[in-house]
Write a protein that holds these residues in place. Sequence first.
Motif, PDB file in Angstrom:
ATOM      1  N   UNK A   1     -25.386  15.902   1.469  1.00  0.00           N
ATOM      2  CA  UNK A   1     -26.429  15.621   2.105  1.00  0.00           C
ATOM      3  C   UNK A   1     -26.478  16.236   3.572  1.00  0.00           C
ATOM      4  N   UNK A   2     -25.382  15.869   4.258  1.00  0.00           N
ATOM      5  CA  UNK A   2     -25.070  16.569   5.553  1.00  0.00           C
ATOM      6  C   UNK A   2     -24.559  18.047   5.671  1.00  0.00           C
ATOM      7  N   UNK A   3     -24.509  18.821   4.461  1.00  0.00           N
ATOM      8  CA  UNK A   3     -24.327  20.200   4.278  1.00  0.00           C
ATOM      9  C   UNK A   3     -22.874  20.354   4.923  1.00  0.00           C
ATOM     10  N   UNK A   4     -21.882  19.559   4.553  1.00  0.00           N
ATOM     11  CA  UNK A   4     -20.611  19.776   5.368  1.00  0.00           C
ATOM     12  C   UNK A   4     -19.779  20.716   4.499  1.00  0.00           C
ATOM     13  N   UNK A   5     -19.012  21.649   5.202  1.00  0.00           N
ATOM     14  CA  UNK A   5     -17.973  22.511   4.409  1.00  0.00           C
ATOM     15  C   UNK A   5     -16.946  21.815   3.974  1.00  0.00           C
ATOM     16  N   UNK A   6     -16.219  22.370   3.002  1.00  0.00           N
ATOM     17  CA  UNK A   6     -15.321  21.514   2.324  1.00  0.00           C
ATOM     18  C   UNK A   6     -14.021  21.617   3.242  1.00  0.00           C
ATOM     19  N   UNK A   7     -13.840  22.407   4.278  1.00  0.00           N
ATOM     20  CA  UNK A   7     -12.862  22.504   5.158  1.00  0.00           C
ATOM     21  C   UNK A   7     -13.038  21.282   6.166  1.00  0.00           C
ATOM     22  N   UNK A   8     -14.131  21.348   6.711  1.00  0.00           N
ATOM     23  CA  UNK A   8     -14.548  20.225   7.796  1.00  0.00           C
ATOM     24  C   UNK A   8     -14.275  18.941   6.932  1.00  0.00           C
ATOM     25  N   UNK A   9     -14.838  18.658   5.843  1.00  0.00           N
ATOM     26  CA  UNK A   9     -14.627  17.432   5.329  1.00  0.00           C
ATOM     27  C   UNK A   9     -13.072  16.909   5.124  1.00  0.00           C
ATOM     28  N   UNK A  10     -12.339  17.963   4.701  1.00  0.00           N
ATOM     29  CA  UNK A  10     -10.930  17.742   4.557  1.00  0.00           C
ATOM     30  C   UNK A  10     -10.260  17.254   5.677  1.00  0.00           C
ATOM     31  N   UNK A  11     -10.657  18.010   7.018  1.00  0.00           N
ATOM     32  CA  UNK A  11     -10.250  17.740   8.270  1.00  0.00           C
ATOM     33  C   UNK A  11     -10.605  16.370   8.637  1.00  0.00           C
ATOM     34  N   UNK A  12     -11.780  15.858   8.469  1.00  0.00           N
ATOM     35  CA  UNK A  12     -12.297  14.612   8.874  1.00  0.00           C
ATOM     36  C   UNK A  12     -11.500  13.638   7.850  1.00  0.00           C
ATOM     37  N   UNK A  13     -11.134  13.923   6.654  1.00  0.00           N
ATOM     38  CA  UNK A  13     -10.295  12.631   5.835  1.00  0.00           C
ATOM     39  C   UNK A  13      -9.005  12.788   6.631  1.00  0.00           C
TER      40      UNK A  13
ATOM     41  N   UNK B   1       0.859  -1.343  -0.011  1.00  0.00           N
ATOM     42  CA  UNK B   1       0.081   0.077  -0.102  1.00  0.00           C
ATOM     43  C   UNK B   1       0.857   1.299  -0.023  1.00  0.00           C
ATOM     44  N   UNK B   2       0.836   2.003  -0.815  1.00  0.00           N
ATOM     45  CA  UNK B   2       1.475   3.420  -1.160  1.00  0.00           C
ATOM     46  C   UNK B   2       0.719   4.485  -0.545  1.00  0.00           C
ATOM     47  N   UNK B   3      -0.681   4.846  -0.639  1.00  0.00           N
ATOM     48  CA  UNK B   3      -1.210   5.763  -0.086  1.00  0.00           C
ATOM     49  C   UNK B   3      -2.729   5.519  -0.020  1.00  0.00           C
ATOM     50  N   UNK B   4      -3.399   6.607   0.497  1.00  0.00           N
ATOM     51  CA  UNK B   4      -4.625   6.318   1.274  1.00  0.00           C
ATOM     52  C   UNK B   4      -5.663   7.284   0.588  1.00  0.00           C
ATOM     53  N   UNK B   5      -6.870   7.099  -0.112  1.00  0.00           N
ATOM     54  CA  UNK B   5      -7.773   7.948  -0.559  1.00  0.00           C
ATOM     55  C   UNK B   5      -8.988   7.756  -0.113  1.00  0.00           C
ATOM     56  N   UNK B   6      -9.566   8.733   0.574  1.00  0.00           N
ATOM     57  CA  UNK B   6     -10.934   8.584   1.305  1.00  0.00           C
ATOM     58  C   UNK B   6     -11.860   9.450   0.493  1.00  0.00           C
ATOM     59  N   UNK B   7     -13.034   9.054   0.318  1.00  0.00           N
ATOM     60  CA  UNK B   7     -14.031   9.903  -0.124  1.00  0.00           C
ATOM     61  C   UNK B   7     -15.367   9.813   0.695  1.00  0.00           C
ATOM     62  N   UNK B   8     -16.018  10.848   1.009  1.00  0.00           N
ATOM     63  CA  UNK B   8     -17.184  10.854   1.951  1.00  0.00           C
ATOM     64  C   UNK B   8     -18.442  10.802   0.909  1.00  0.00           C
TER      65      UNK B   8
ATOM     66  N   UNK C   1     -20.961   9.437   6.656  1.00  0.00           N
ATOM     67  CA  UNK C   1     -21.068   9.880   7.765  1.00  0.00           C
ATOM     68  C   UNK C   1     -22.506   9.778   8.453  1.00  0.00           C
ATOM     69  N   UNK C   2     -22.554   9.716   9.652  1.00  0.00           N
ATOM     70  CA  UNK C   2     -23.984   9.765  10.446  1.00  0.00           C
ATOM     71  C   UNK C   2     -23.424  10.727  11.616  1.00  0.00           C
ATOM     72  N   UNK C   3     -24.388  11.792  11.847  1.00  0.00           N
ATOM     73  CA  UNK C   3     -24.174  12.474  13.219  1.00  0.00           C
ATOM     74  C   UNK C   3     -24.071  11.663  14.419  1.00  0.00           C
TER      75      UNK C   3
END
Length: 167
Positions: free
Chosen positions: A91-103, A79-86, A163-165
Amino acid sequence: MHIPPLYKRESWQRFMAGTFVGAILAFCVFVYMYGQLYENWVEENLELHAALQELNSNYKALEENNKELDQKYQQKVTITSIKITITNQEKLDLDRLIAREFEEKIKTEMTDIIGRDVESLSENYSLLIKTIENKTYRIDDFSYQAEVKHLFITEVLSLQIELTPGT
């Protein structure tokens, strides 16, 4: 020398009022445009910073693993890298910065996987899924529970997460 009393004329009063209102509107437009440019700059800066940190952590993990590997183990696919997609970001109306922080939080939790053998990870993929799903992630006073929808194990570990709250 006497300055003519133009301030008493109605046409000059309208001109001065129009100039004042125009100046206020121009200032509002300037503040809006500056705010948009600054927001884009901050977002780009955070993305570049996150990419740099990811590359540095990947480099360190791969370098450590390569030192420990013998000749036989080096021939296997790792494994050389990890790619995460939300999947439900809109639907959750997440900001791009919050999504990036979660990833980034998930990636930092899974840094041990980088450099591991694909075969051994594919045999123990349920442990990886449970590791991600059994943790509550707190971001900006909100807590989220992650559910892995799809997991693709190749040289790039791809995760599709919903994601679920949380409580």
